[in-house]
Design a protein around this motif. Structure first.
Motif, mmCIF file in Angstrom:
data_model
loop_
_atom_site.group_PDB
_atom_site.id
_atom_site.type_symbol
_atom_site.label_atom_id
_atom_site.label_comp_id
_atom_site.label_asym_id
_atom_site.label_seq_id
_atom_site.Cartn_x
_atom_site.Cartn_y
_atom_site.Cartn_z
ATOM 1 N N LEU A 152 38.893 19.857 19.655
ATOM 2 C CA LEU A 152 37.840 20.777 20.102
ATOM 3 C C LEU A 152 37.145 21.446 18.924
ATOM 4 O O LEU A 152 35.909 21.612 18.919
ATOM 5 N N TYR A 153 37.923 21.822 17.932
ATOM 6 C CA TYR A 153 37.343 22.466 16.747
ATOM 7 C C TYR A 153 36.396 21.521 16.026
ATOM 8 O O TYR A 153 35.259 21.903 15.659
ATOM 9 N N VAL A 154 36.845 20.271 15.848
ATOM 10 C CA VAL A 154 35.994 19.297 15.168
ATOM 11 C C VAL A 154 34.737 19.020 15.994
ATOM 12 O O VAL A 154 33.629 18.884 15.455
ATOM 13 N N PHE A 155 34.893 18.971 17.320
ATOM 14 C CA PHE A 155 33.741 18.705 18.167
ATOM 15 C C PHE A 155 32.697 19.820 18.047
ATOM 16 O O PHE A 155 31.493 19.544 17.917
ATOM 17 N N PHE A 156 33.155 21.054 18.133
ATOM 18 C CA PHE A 156 32.198 22.170 18.036
ATOM 19 C C PHE A 156 31.591 22.280 16.646
ATOM 20 O O PHE A 156 30.491 22.807 16.492
ATOM 21 N N THR A 187 30.914 19.610 14.700
ATOM 22 C CA THR A 187 30.049 18.453 14.454
ATOM 23 C C THR A 187 28.933 18.318 15.474
ATOM 24 O O THR A 187 27.897 17.722 15.167
ATOM 25 N N ALA A 188 29.106 18.819 16.664
ATOM 26 C CA ALA A 188 28.061 18.749 17.699
ATOM 27 C C ALA A 188 27.161 19.978 17.547
ATOM 28 O O ALA A 188 27.628 21.125 17.630
ATOM 29 N N VAL A 189 25.876 19.753 17.337
ATOM 30 C CA VAL A 189 24.918 20.839 17.078
ATOM 31 C C VAL A 189 23.729 20.695 18.031
ATOM 32 O O VAL A 189 23.179 19.590 18.190
ATOM 33 N N VAL A 190 23.334 21.798 18.627
ATOM 34 C CA VAL A 190 22.138 21.850 19.474
ATOM 35 C C VAL A 190 21.106 22.733 18.762
ATOM 36 O O VAL A 190 21.346 23.929 18.556
ATOM 37 N N VAL A 191 19.996 22.135 18.405
ATOM 38 C CA VAL A 191 18.932 22.872 17.692
ATOM 39 C C VAL A 191 17.910 23.357 18.729
ATOM 40 O O VAL A 191 17.355 22.549 19.483
#
Length: 314
Positions: A17-21, A23-27
């Motif tokens: 979950l930490y890695v996902f949050f 690496t996943a970015v919403v601009v």
């Protein structure tokens, strides 16, 4: 044993979950994120969903692409005639190139603020105090032109600049107020004098028109009187001529000459009687008793007219 496996599973879940949050970015819309990979520029993320490489890609800068309003602090400027005025303003800018805005300068907001202040001081120093309020548009244009030249290398576009307040010192404000008061009083005196002048001109023009109208009325009155007198004279002359013509026609008629003789005799006796009553002294002609000779003399005058009928024997 089962407890250890459960702990490892929980740890792995939290790590994923930490890695996902990370690496996943919403601009968001009208935003741009600058990504570095291993310390070097990698790219710019536009609006939308993006996946970064874990532990390799890092979002280093976040920029807002919307138009921004930046307040320029108040500063003291010296005009051309050596008067200190406090001037502040507001600057509108927009980030056009996120890469240059990130690496072209460390803090473009601070740089643009300082450049706008120095340019404003330079432009205010070229004009007098009385013209600072009139030349606001010119000063705004010059500030935008100069700042935009420098900010182009930083990926920032300066759109416009507006002066908010120009505050002279209190003594200058008092002097300006006195000047405005004197100007208003002068304008009032000028307007009053112009009003009095216009009133005098109007009165003189009215008197002139009155005199002209009176003279024209007198002229017309005299013309009417002269025409009336001429008409009266003409009527009297016409009546007299008609009377004389009637008498002449009566004389030419049958028995007219004898009537004239009788009328002459009556007039002779009447006038002689009136002459006797007029005074105590009376001159009597030698032929007083000879009325016939007097009538004959008068009739000779009538007979001397061409075409007159000859008198019958007395």
């Amino acid at each position: 044993m089962w407890g250890g496996l459960f702990f490892v599973a929980v740890f792995l879940a939290f790590f994923i979950l930490y890695v996902f949050f990370k690496t996943a970015v919403v601009v968001p819309q009208q935003n741009a994120y600058v990504v570095e990979r291993l310390g070097r520029f990698s790219g710019v993320l536009d609006a939308g969903f993006h996946i970064l490489v874990p532990f390799v890609d890092v979002i280093r800068y976040r920029h807002v692409l919307k138009e921004q309003a930046m307040d320029i602090p108040e500063q003291v400027c010296i005009t051309k005639d050596n008067v200190q005025v406090a001037v502040d303003g507001i600057l509108y800018l927009k980030v056009m190139d996120p890469e240059r805005a990130s690496y072209g300068i460390s803090n473009y907001n601070f740089a643009i603020t300082q450049l706008a202040q120095t340019t404003l001081r330079s432009e205010i120093g070229k004009i007098d105090l009385d013209r600072t309020f009139e030349e606001r548009t010119y000063v705004n244009t010059q500030v935008v032109t100069e700042v935009d030249k420098a900010s182009e290398a930083w990926g920032v576009k300066v759109l416009r600049y507006e002066i908010k307040n120009i505050t002279p010192p209190q003594d200058i404000l008092a002097a300006m107020e006195k000047q405005m008061r004197a100007e208003r009083e002068k304008r009032a005196v000028v307007l009053q004098s112009e009003g009095e002048r216009d009133a005098a001109i109007n009165n003189a023009e009215g008197a002139k028109q009155q005199v002209i109208k009176a003279s024209e009325a007198t002229k017309q009155q005299r013309i009417n009187e002269a025409e009336g007198q001429a008409a009266a004279i003409l009527a009297v002359a016409k009546a007299t001529a008609e009377g004389i013509g009637s008498v002449a026609r009566s004389i030419q008629a049958e028995g007219g000459f004898e009537a004239v003789q009788l009328r002459v005799a009556e007039q002779y006796l009447t006038q002689f009687g009136q002459l006797a009553k007029a005074g105590n002294t009376l001159i009597i002609p030698s032929n007083l008793a000879d009325v016939g000779s007097v009538i004959a003399t008068a009739m000779n005058v009538i007979q001397s007219r061409p075409g007159a009928r000859p008198a019958p024997p007395r």
